[in-house]
Design a protein around this motif. Structure first.
Motif, PDB file in Angstrom:
ATOM      1  N   CYS A  26       0.849  -1.179   0.000  1.00  0.00           N
ATOM      2  CA  CYS A  26       0.000   0.000   0.000  1.00  0.00           C
ATOM      3  C   CYS A  26       0.886   1.231   0.000  1.00  0.00           C
ATOM      4  O   CYS A  26       2.097   1.130   0.216  1.00  0.00           O
ATOM      5  N   ALA A  27       0.289   2.378  -0.262  1.00  0.00           N
ATOM      6  CA  ALA A  27       0.999   3.665  -0.271  1.00  0.00           C
ATOM      7  C   ALA A  27       2.239   3.609  -1.150  1.00  0.00           C
ATOM      8  O   ALA A  27       3.307   4.064  -0.771  1.00  0.00           O
ATOM      9  N   GLN A  28       2.087   3.020  -2.325  1.00  0.00           N
ATOM     10  CA  GLN A  28       3.219   2.904  -3.241  1.00  0.00           C
ATOM     11  C   GLN A  28       3.226   4.060  -4.230  1.00  0.00           C
ATOM     12  O   GLN A  28       2.251   4.298  -4.933  1.00  0.00           O
ATOM     13  N   ALA A  29       4.339   4.778  -4.281  1.00  0.00           N
ATOM     14  CA  ALA A  29       4.495   5.893  -5.211  1.00  0.00           C
ATOM     15  C   ALA A  29       4.691   5.353  -6.622  1.00  0.00           C
ATOM     16  O   ALA A  29       5.262   4.266  -6.800  1.00  0.00           O
ATOM     17  N   PRO A  30       4.201   6.073  -7.661  1.00  0.00           N
ATOM     18  CA  PRO A  30       4.393   5.608  -9.030  1.00  0.00           C
ATOM     19  C   PRO A  30       5.871   5.445  -9.376  1.00  0.00           C
ATOM     20  O   PRO A  30       6.241   4.542 -10.094  1.00  0.00           O
ATOM     21  N   GLU A  31       6.707   6.325  -8.831  1.00  0.00           N
ATOM     22  CA  GLU A  31       8.145   6.221  -9.057  1.00  0.00           C
ATOM     23  C   GLU A  31       8.854   6.267  -7.717  1.00  0.00           C
ATOM     24  O   GLU A  31       8.549   7.096  -6.870  1.00  0.00           O
ATOM     25  N   THR A  32       9.804   5.359  -7.558  1.00  0.00           N
ATOM     26  CA  THR A  32      10.580   5.336  -6.328  1.00  0.00           C
ATOM     27  C   THR A  32      11.898   6.050  -6.587  1.00  0.00           C
ATOM     28  O   THR A  32      12.562   5.777  -7.582  1.00  0.00           O
TER      29      THR A  32
END
Length: 199
Positions: free
Chosen positions: A50-56
């Motif tokens: 969850c709470a995964q950014a489109p780009e890390t």
């Protein structure tokens, strides 16, 4: 009586040889004399994310003597005997630079969502917002009970499936710390809440 034992012993010996030889050579492989390289297999499903950014963002290089917060590990220092053993329950799993970078990206998303809670106002006793509002903010990022979400008295903690993000959200403060799961977390509070007990 010895005639009865002989067939039983023969069966047991055959089973023992079969178990011992199990996995020593794969089908279609030639035996080279070298020990086979074990292939790690996952016997459990990966944790939900969850709470995964489109780009890390790219991981930052941390020195091997740094802990998960980036602070140098200064060793045990001047501590009483058995201090490390007695406080092992507070230990956190270490994070690789990649996991830490992913956790920092998640922390940014979580802070942004929790800032909306603060902008809406309505803080209660001690400046804390109702737990339900903080939980709803985390839910908007896909973080629910399966992510070990814990909210209480302005404190929150969530496991993103990669790293823990925890901190405080009150009228006067909004923090987000990225860290590994606790070795022995607080029972019933998810993997990201420090155990208040001890040994």
């Amino acid at each position: 009586m010895s005639s009865r034992r002989s067939p039983l012993l023969a069966v047991l010996a055959a089973v023992a040889m079969t178990v011992t030889a199990c996995g020593s050579q794969r089908a279609g492989e030639e035996h080279t004399g070298a020990a086979p390289t074990p292939t790690p297999t996952r016997s459990y499903p990966p944790p939900p994310k969850c709470a995964q950014a489109p780009e890390t963002p790219a991981p930052t290089s941390a020195s091997p003597s740094s802990d998960a917060t980036g602070q140098p590990d200064e060793g045990p220092g001047d501590q009483p005997p058995n201090y490390a053993d007695n406080h092992a329950y507070r230990m956190q799993a270490s994070l690789s630079p990649e996991r830490e970078a992913s956790g920092l990206a998640s922390a940014g998303l979580i802070r942004k969502e929790l800032e909306k809670v603060r902008e809406e106002g309505g803080a209660g006793e001690y400046g804390a917002y109702p737990d339900a509002r903080v939980e709803a903010a985390l839910q908007r990022l896909g973080c629910g009970p399966e992510h070990g979400v814990f909210v209480g008295n302005g404190f929150y903690a969530v496991y993103t499936g990669i790293a823990c993000v925890s901190g405080r959200v009150t009228k006067d403060e909004l923090t987000a710390e990225v860290h590994g799961v606790y070795v022995e977390p607080q029972p019933g509070a998810g993997p990201c809440v420090e155990n208040r007990g001890g040994h």
